[in-house]
Design an enzyme around this catalytic site. Structure first.
Site, PDB file in Angstrom:
ATOM      1  N   GLY A   1       0.948  -1.256   0.031  1.00 17.29           N
ATOM      2  CA  GLY A   1       0.025  -0.011  -0.133  1.00 17.29           C
ATOM      3  C   GLY A   1       0.968   1.319   0.277  1.00 17.29           C
ATOM      4  O   GLY A   1       2.096   1.168  -0.451  1.00 17.29           O
ATOM      5  N   GLY A   2       0.403   2.301   0.465  1.00 14.62           N
ATOM      6  CA  GLY A   2       1.161   3.677   0.462  1.00 14.62           C
ATOM      7  C   GLY A   2       2.247   3.436   1.442  1.00 14.62           C
ATOM      8  O   GLY A   2       3.289   4.380   1.164  1.00 14.62           O
TER       9      GLY A   2
ATOM     10  N   GLY B   1      22.742  13.586 -29.764  1.00 12.62           N
ATOM     11  CA  GLY B   1      22.267  14.040 -28.586  1.00 12.62           C
ATOM     12  C   GLY B   1      23.174  13.614 -27.322  1.00 12.62           C
ATOM     13  O   GLY B   1      23.606  14.056 -26.259  1.00 12.62           O
ATOM     14  N   ALA B   2      23.497  12.142 -27.556  1.00 11.72           N
ATOM     15  CA  ALA B   2      24.288  11.510 -26.530  1.00 11.72           C
ATOM     16  C   ALA B   2      25.564  12.192 -26.077  1.00 11.72           C
ATOM     17  O   ALA B   2      25.988  12.302 -25.120  1.00 11.72           O
ATOM     18  CB  ALA B   2      24.221  10.056 -26.744  1.00 11.72           C
TER      19      ALA B   2
HETATM   20  C1  HXC Z   1      -3.161  -4.339  11.598  1.00 14.31           C
HETATM   21  C2  HXC Z   1      -1.986  -6.005  10.943  1.00 14.31           C
HETATM   22  C3  HXC Z   1      -1.818  -5.478   9.647  1.00 14.31           C
HETATM   23  C4  HXC Z   1      -2.204  -4.300   9.402  1.00 14.31           C
HETATM   24  C5  HXC Z   1      -0.802  -7.302   9.492  1.00 14.31           C
HETATM   25  N1  HXC Z   1      -1.555  -7.238  10.668  1.00 14.31           N
HETATM   26  N2  HXC Z   1      -1.000  -6.382   8.627  1.00 14.31           N
HETATM   27  N3  HXC Z   1      -2.678  -5.658  11.692  1.00 14.31           N
HETATM   28  N4  HXC Z   1      -3.301  -3.558  10.621  1.00 14.31           N
HETATM   29  N5  HXC Z   1      -2.169  -3.492   8.536  1.00 14.31           N
HETATM   30  C6  HXC Z   1      -1.411  -8.255  11.820  1.00 14.31           C
HETATM   31  C7  HXC Z   1      -2.220  -9.440  11.460  1.00 14.31           C
HETATM   32  O1  HXC Z   1      -3.566  -9.497  11.667  1.00 14.31           O
HETATM   33  C8  HXC Z   1      -1.652 -10.665  12.353  1.00 14.31           C
HETATM   34  O2  HXC Z   1      -2.177 -10.337  13.568  1.00 14.31           O
HETATM   35  C9  HXC Z   1      -0.091 -10.228  12.256  1.00 14.31           C
HETATM   36  O3  HXC Z   1      -0.230  -8.940  11.922  1.00 14.31           O
HETATM   37  C10 HXC Z   1       0.607 -10.965  11.481  1.00 14.31           C
HETATM   38  O4  HXC Z   1       0.024 -10.829  10.128  1.00 14.31           O
HETATM   39  P1  HXC Z   1      -0.277 -12.360   9.318  1.00 14.31           P
HETATM   40  O5  HXC Z   1      -1.415 -11.807   8.207  1.00 14.31           O
HETATM   41  O6  HXC Z   1      -0.625 -13.512  10.159  1.00 14.31           O
HETATM   42  O7  HXC Z   1       1.061 -12.567   8.524  1.00 14.31           O
HETATM   43  P2  HXC Z   1       1.375 -13.188   6.925  1.00 14.31           P
HETATM   44  O8  HXC Z   1       0.651 -14.275   6.768  1.00 14.31           O
HETATM   45  O9  HXC Z   1       2.895 -13.181   6.833  1.00 14.31           O
HETATM   46  O10 HXC Z   1       1.040 -11.772   6.093  1.00 14.31           O
HETATM   47  C11 HXC Z   1       1.468 -10.731   6.027  1.00 14.31           C
HETATM   48  C12 HXC Z   1       0.656  -9.785   5.334  1.00 14.31           C
HETATM   49  C13 HXC Z   1      -0.670  -9.563   5.732  1.00 14.31           C
HETATM   50  C14 HXC Z   1       0.864 -10.010   3.693  1.00 14.31           C
HETATM   51  C15 HXC Z   1       1.197  -8.221   5.428  1.00 14.31           C
HETATM   52  O11 HXC Z   1      -0.692  -9.375   7.085  1.00 14.31           O
HETATM   53  C16 HXC Z   1      -1.510  -8.500   5.071  1.00 14.31           C
HETATM   54  O12 HXC Z   1      -1.942  -8.538   3.925  1.00 14.31           O
HETATM   55  N6  HXC Z   1      -1.954  -7.525   5.844  1.00 14.31           N
HETATM   56  C17 HXC Z   1      -2.392  -6.362   5.425  1.00 14.31           C
HETATM   57  C18 HXC Z   1      -1.877  -5.715   4.244  1.00 14.31           C
HETATM   58  C19 HXC Z   1      -2.438  -4.245   4.038  1.00 14.31           C
HETATM   59  O13 HXC Z   1      -3.375  -4.331   3.338  1.00 14.31           O
HETATM   60  N7  HXC Z   1      -2.169  -3.189   4.806  1.00 14.31           N
HETATM   61  C20 HXC Z   1      -2.805  -1.935   4.402  1.00 14.31           C
HETATM   62  C21 HXC Z   1      -2.120  -1.401   3.326  1.00 14.31           C
HETATM   63  S1  HXC Z   1      -2.652   0.166   3.062  1.00 14.31           S
HETATM   64  P3  HXC Z   1      -2.447 -11.741  14.358  1.00 14.31           P
HETATM   65  O14 HXC Z   1      -2.773 -11.047  15.748  1.00 14.31           O
HETATM   66  O15 HXC Z   1      -3.860 -12.098  13.803  1.00 14.31           O
HETATM   67  O16 HXC Z   1      -1.466 -12.714  14.429  1.00 14.31           O
HETATM   68  C22 HXC Z   1      -1.742   1.102   3.756  1.00 14.31           C
HETATM   69  C23 HXC Z   1      -1.870   2.742   3.579  1.00 14.31           C
HETATM   70  C24 HXC Z   1      -1.051   3.591   3.749  1.00 14.31           C
HETATM   71  O17 HXC Z   1      -0.634   0.730   4.191  1.00 14.31           O
HETATM   72  C25 HXC Z   1      -1.505   4.587   3.031  1.00 14.31           C
HETATM   73  C26 HXC Z   1      -0.214   5.628   3.195  1.00 14.31           C
HETATM   74  C27 HXC Z   1      -0.491   6.835   2.416  1.00 14.31           C
END
Ligand code: HXC
Length: 515
Positions: free
Chosen positions: A170-171, A405-406
């Site tokens: 994501g971001g 140009g290079a």
């Molecule tokens: C809260 C999170 C989290 C998140 C992971 N966890 N990502 N908790 N917010 N964004 C937690 C899980 O719930 C889990 O908790 C623990 O971390 C480990 O994650 P798993 O899923 O078990 O690990 P894994 O199987 O290795 O997968 C990793 C992952 C997946 C691919 C990163 O967790 C995932 O897809 N997370 C969400 C990614 C995402 O969409 N993030 C937001 C992006 S948008 P428990 O307690 O159950 O073990 C963004 C916007 C930013 O970032 C904008 C800025 C401008």
């Protein structure tokens, strides 16, 4: 102080250091990943890490977070030393709340970024995170915004290095993208704006996480990753090596290493390196290795646009930035990827007082519909802009072709190259002989009976007239034509002469580089 207060502190510290529960840590290790603290230990000089905000916690209540307030909030921050120089660091801890970024987590990163900027020392971020902490909503987004703002303010003031050692989705990808160098660990690091599930739903494309945003893809295809490493330890060692070429901030010079390689060393092999046949390739790395101190260098973005080489090396102990064509790949042509790679590197060197050494052997810009429609005009302009704007010492050597140009782009006199040299094998002309003859003798060729013979004669004439550097030397566009074996001493003497270079640009808020 009472014994109880001290015991309580020790308990709290132990609790914070433990990070997550042992099962999670075991799962983490099983993937070949070090924990956040293990990574910092491997990165920094032994015993130099000073941790801050060990006891920071979030204040969110939503979705059960009130029952889960881990000390440190999933990121370890502070400062330490690398080769005795201060660096500021953060390391996200995936075993704690998935290393996700919430308000407190973000505030900790911002604090070290502020300190790094105020005190003029590099920032190294170890990224391993699920991204914005979903339960913290807009507070998590705000935290990212605050980080991006500081990454931008710090750009060009202190070196910023991002090591991606796990997910970065994501971001979240934009913090590494705003920094100067991105290192990705092959097999565990992944960077993407939207993951495979979203892509499937929107564009109906099927792809794995690794194929979408793994280290190899970002190193070779997208150009996002400047380096890849086989594992965590290799990535951290690479960051230390990279730092050995960089100053701590834009007011300092890069670290000088007392040289063992003689500045007067000549190398006769260089005289034989450029093939007689102008279409035959050779390896520019061999030229570079024979010229720089002890043949040592650090190549940057090796897998992306390999027709252009960029990297760091030393000449007489002083760090230099190398920009060079690689005639062994696509004849060293300048295409969209190559000019983007070159322009960004030139600007980095200019920010941080690193003189530029350019080796030129290119037939010019890449022809083709894809390149034109892809915007080679605006992309190529970046490289011209970057060279023209750079005020660090700029030295160049034309080894063979400098067409069109290079010729102008590659640190020429016209873009205020300080010292422009050429080997006797240099060919400087508006275009290559075949193309030129087809244009200027179109009518004669159309009327000629034995067209191929006539064309060959005309090509030969054109070659005799233009495939030498003396026309440019006569005008002072080249400062000197040198025997290849003298390249190292010539560059070192020129660098010495330019050590006191001071060039100021007219005052302006900032230029408007074509982006
Ligand atoms: C809260 C999170 C989290 C998140 C992971 N966890 N990502 N908790 N917010 N964004 C937690 C899980 O719930 C889990 O908790 C623990 O971390 C480990 O994650 P798993 O899923 O078990 O690990 P894994 O199987 O290795 O997968 C990793 C992952 C997946 C691919 C990163 O967790 C995932 O897809 N997370 C969400 C990614 C995402 O969409 N993030 C937001 C992006 S948008 P428990 O307690 O159950 O073990 C963004 C916007 C930013 O970032 C904008 C800025 C401008």
């Amino acid at each position: 102080m009472t014994g109880t207060a001290l015991e309580h502190l020790e308990e709290m510290e132990a609790q914070a250091r433990q990070g997550s529960d042992p099962e999670r840590v075991e799962r983490h290790h099983a993937q070949g990943k070090m924990t956040a603290r293990e990574r910092l230990e491997a990165l920094l000089d032994p015993g130099s890490f000073f941790e801050m905000d060990t006891f920071a916690t979030h204040r969110a209540r939503e979705f059960g977070l009130d029952q889960n307030r881990p000390l440190g909030d999933g990121v370890v921050t502070g400062w330490g030393e690398i080769d005795g120089r201060i660096v500021y660091v953060f390391a996200q801890d995936f075993t704690v709340l998935g290393g996700s970024v919430g308000e407190a987590h973000g505030r900790k990163i911002c604090k070290v970024l502020d300190l790094a900027l105020e005190n003029g020392a590099p920032l190294i971020g170890l990224n391993d995170s699920g991204g914005a902490r979903i339960q913290e909503g807009v507070y998590a987004l705000a935290a990212y915004g605050d980080i991006f703002y500081r990454n931008t303010l710090a750009s060009g003031v202190i070196p910023q290095i991002s090591i991606v050692m796990g997910p970065c989705a994501g971001g979240a990808v934009y913090s590494p993208a705003l920094t100067d160098f991105v290192v990705m660990v092959d097999g565990t690091a992944q960077m993407f704006i939207t993951g495979p599930d979203v892509i499937r739903a929107v564009t109906h494309e099927e792809i794995t996480r690794e194929d979408l945003g793994g280290a190899k893809v970002h190193h070779r295809t997208s150009g996002v990753a400047h380096f890849t490493a086989g594992d965590d330890a290799e990535a951290l060692a690479l960051a230390r090596q990279l730092l050995s070429y960089l100053p701590s901030n834009n007011a300092e010079d890069p670290p000088y290493l007392s040289p063992t390689d003689s500045p007067d060393r000549t190398d006769e092999e260089l005289d034989r390196l450029v093939p007689e046949d102008p279409t035959q390739e050779y390896n520019m790395w061999e030229v570079i290795q024979r010229v720089v101190d002890d043949g040592e260098y650090l190549e940057v973005q090796a897998g992306f646009a390999p027709n252009l080489i960029v990297g760091f090396a030393r000449l007489a102990g002083y760090v230099v930035g190398l920009v060079a064509q690689q005639p062994a790949v696509l004849a060293g042509v300048l295409d969209i990827d190559a000019v983007n790679k070159g322009a960004r590197f030139i600007r980095f060197c200019d920010c941080f007082n690193i003189p530029l050494i350019t080796f030129t052997d290119t037939p010019g810009f890449m022809p083709g519909v894809a390149q034109e429609h892809g915007g080679i005009i605006r992309h190529g302009a970046k490289m011209i802009y970057a060279y023209a704007e750079a005020t660090v010492p700029k030295l160049s050597i034309i080894t063979r072709k400098a067409y069109g140009g290079a010729y102008i782009v590659m640190s020429s006199k016209h873009l205020r190259g300080d010292i422009c040299l050429a080997w006797p094998t240099a060919e400087i002309a508006v275009m290559g002989p075949e193309g030129a003859v087809n244009v200027i003798f179109r009518r004669e060729l159309a009327q000629a009976e034995d067209r191929d013979v006539v064309r060959e004669q005309l090509v030969q004439e054109y070659r005799e007239q233009f495939t030498n550097p003396y026309i440019a030397a006569a005008q002072g566009y080249l400062d000197e034509v040198i025997a290849p074996h003298r390249t190292r001493p010539a560059l070192i003497r020129s660098l010495q002469m330019l050590r006191s270079k001071r060039l100021r640009r007219p005052p302006r808020k900032h230029g408007n580089i074509p982006l």
